[in-house]
Design an enzyme around this catalytic site. Sequence first.
Site, PDB file in Angstrom:
ATOM      1  CG  ASP A 457      -2.030   0.983   1.192  1.00 21.83           C
ATOM      2  OD1 ASP A 457      -2.231   1.609   0.130  1.00 21.83           O
ATOM      3  OD2 ASP A 457      -2.719   1.143   2.221  1.00 21.83           O
ATOM      4  CD  GLU A 460      -0.672   5.420  -4.122  1.00 16.56           C
ATOM      5  OE1 GLU A 460      -1.468   4.477  -4.214  1.00 16.56           O
ATOM      6  OE2 GLU A 460      -0.123   5.746  -3.049  1.00 16.56           O
TER       7      GLU A 460
END
Length: 867
Positions: A457, A460
């Site tokens: 997670d 990005e």
Amino acid sequence: MSINVSGEQCENIPEALRFDCHPVEGVSELSCTSRGCCWTSPGKKLATKTRLSLNVPYCYYPRNWSLYKYTNATKDGNDFSGFLKLIGSSSYKNDKDLVKVEASSVDDSILRLKIYDPLKQRYEPPWPIRSNPKPFEHRNVDAKYKLDVDNEKPGFKLYRASDDTVLFDSIDIGGFVFADQFLQISGLLPTDNIYGIGEHRESLKLNTNWQTFTLFNKDQPPVENANLYGSHPFYLIVENSGKSHGVLLLNSNAMDVILQPSPGITFRTIGGIFDMYFFLGPTPADVIKQYSEIVGKPFLPPYWSLGFHLCRFGYGSLESTKEVWRRTIAAHIPFDTQWNDLDYMDKHNDFTYNLEKFKDLPQFVTEIHSRGMHYIPLIDAGVSASEINGTYPPYDEGVMEDIFVNDVATNRPFIGKVWNYVSTAWPDFTNPKTPNYYLRMMSKMYEWFEYDGAWIDMNEPSNFYDGYKNGCSHNSLDYPEYVPNVMEGKLAKKTLCMNAKHYLGPHYNLHNTYGTSHAIATNYALINIRKKRPFIISRSTWVGHGRYAGHWTGDVFSTWHDLKMSIPAILSLNFYQIPMVGADICGFNGNTTVALCNRWMQLGAFYPFSRNHNSDDTIEQDPVAMGDLVVRSSRRALQIRYWLLPYLYTLFFRAHTFGETVVRPLFFEFPEDPATRDIDTQFLWGSSLMIIPVLEENAVKVMAYLPRGLWYDFHTKKSLFGFGERYTLDAPLDTIPLMVRGGSILPAQKPGATTTESRKYGIGLLVALDQAQTAKGELYWDDGDSLDTVEKEQFLWLSFISENNTVSSSRLKETAFNDQVFLDCIQIWGVTSNVSYVSLNGREIEYKYNEKEKVSPLPFYTVFNLL
């Protein structure tokens, strides 16, 4: 500006054909005409310090606008090589003096067109890595395409050879620019039936009425008009003829993709090169398979991962986790995998667990395994950078090996902050030393508790600062002349500074690939630790990601709108070769309701990746917490899922082997039916099972479009011949409407409490006859967890055919698979005449025939050897 524009060049250019010449802020008549472009007065004063919302541009390219002219060009069939020499100035810094254009045939259905700087190597994405590293064969015996290039003007025109449909025309269209930090190419498209360009919150069929899709990975809950977690510069078009083609721009820099109603498209990026692939189909499924030849095919998941998953951010303790786990089991809801979010960690630090609130986690994982179930923990992208020296190996060893993303000035780790209490550093997964570093960190955690997969997670990568705590220095990478339409207008917003240094270059180039590089390292570690198939779910994605990991659609909201929009989201990800995908069932952000969670559990039971998950500031939303109705709905929908897992597993095998989609929109199966092209409220598992979820509160009926052919209501077994019209279907509160396509044979299995239990039972067949009383289907079967079973040919692959009142099977491939697989039951739907005799391999057997339902089920769980 050396380009002079006459009035004639600007006259009578239709609004739909006006390509924006001034996409940056500060547009005015003076700034427009100084670029050599046409100006139409808006009739009002324009803000000069903000970017205008996208619409018909006031400043647009004239006819014959060109910065380059071809020199020294050669063409041989569809292969082309030429040089473009700069003859003007774009108004952006550092226009390239010489640009090379190369077109080469990959094969009869794929053309590659590459536009680059021949004088200086520019950045190209390090991924995807083709599984076959051999050069393309350049086969062009019977090409489906024709390439046309003008002798002088930049651009090209690509045709479909069979009917001369122009698929992409960039000759004298818009403005071709190749500057150091501004690259732009525009083209006209044959229709507005366009799909893809993800990841975005959008209907499946994209709106071409002046839309911008920005590709720059961001920690952004899914909302409209925002750049989200993944970047996939690929689109699919269905032409008016029903034929399809696709285009991939293999460029990982931040970019805007603009659609306009001509219909036309503009790719506008701030780095790299143009590396374009054209896929000629001609069916939508063919396009996606051809795309997989370039980006790679999806991983084959372990069988257990197809079961139901349960998680929450904010269980807060092991006891709370156990309580939810136990009550879900007690409710007899099929359930395979328990997850924990970051609250299991010590101080939110990767590769640790809390020795107080989760002190018995190792024993709990052992208990989970004893029930044939599995466990997955969260692993964030960044590691803590503020622990006492010598107490936290993930940081200490990372510094020692110099494997972190570094500050460009100090060459020390770039420091930001995520969930760690004080500060965060990010592993640089482009560094060749990092995979083994990650293997060591994950191995140590595995020694403490034997997890079965990884949830990666915040990759990005996400950062709670805009770069550093005090922002980024003023430099050309963080503040380029043109900033794509990213949320809040800043590249470093909630991520790293663009000049942060990776082994392979600045973050400016590699940002969109970070999540996939994280997945690759995690995949490598899991294979070496568990010696079984890796299972990874990642938030951030890039081209080729599905070869290594799946994806969930991020922090969706608990709303009916988010429920509805989850369908085009998972369908689009299947286009990108990421079939293991799902949304957080019942929503992540905000409090769900019984009505919403009830219908979402029904739909979520048919996501390829089926997980209920929510945030720490919301109510509990596991099925039992939501009450009897949600428990009943969940149990019923998930039992159907588990019954059909052999079919779903076969679809994943075909995705892994052939690049097919697992879930797909109706137009994939019915490409010549125009009515299917904008349907995204119902979808298919493979070619045979249609899912028609309830997407409105209090509704107990749904409208479903049934393409022409025979269909069966899964629940009543009644047949209905579709005429390409909408039909009203019953949808009681505890039921999701499902339709089985006539002509299908679906392998099935008695649903157990877990997939481990289910696999102890034999295989059943659901034979749904078409109007000609025929059907066909397949089964792929292996041990469900070993590595490389397809490559090592350790599997059973069967074809089933029903015709002339006979159901037969045959091996599609002779393999080394020796495990016994048993046939438990065959159900045959749509039998049109009374049944008087049933035999198996020439031996008469017992049967039942329901004349009212036209169904003939052989006795359940009567065991016969299957080949």
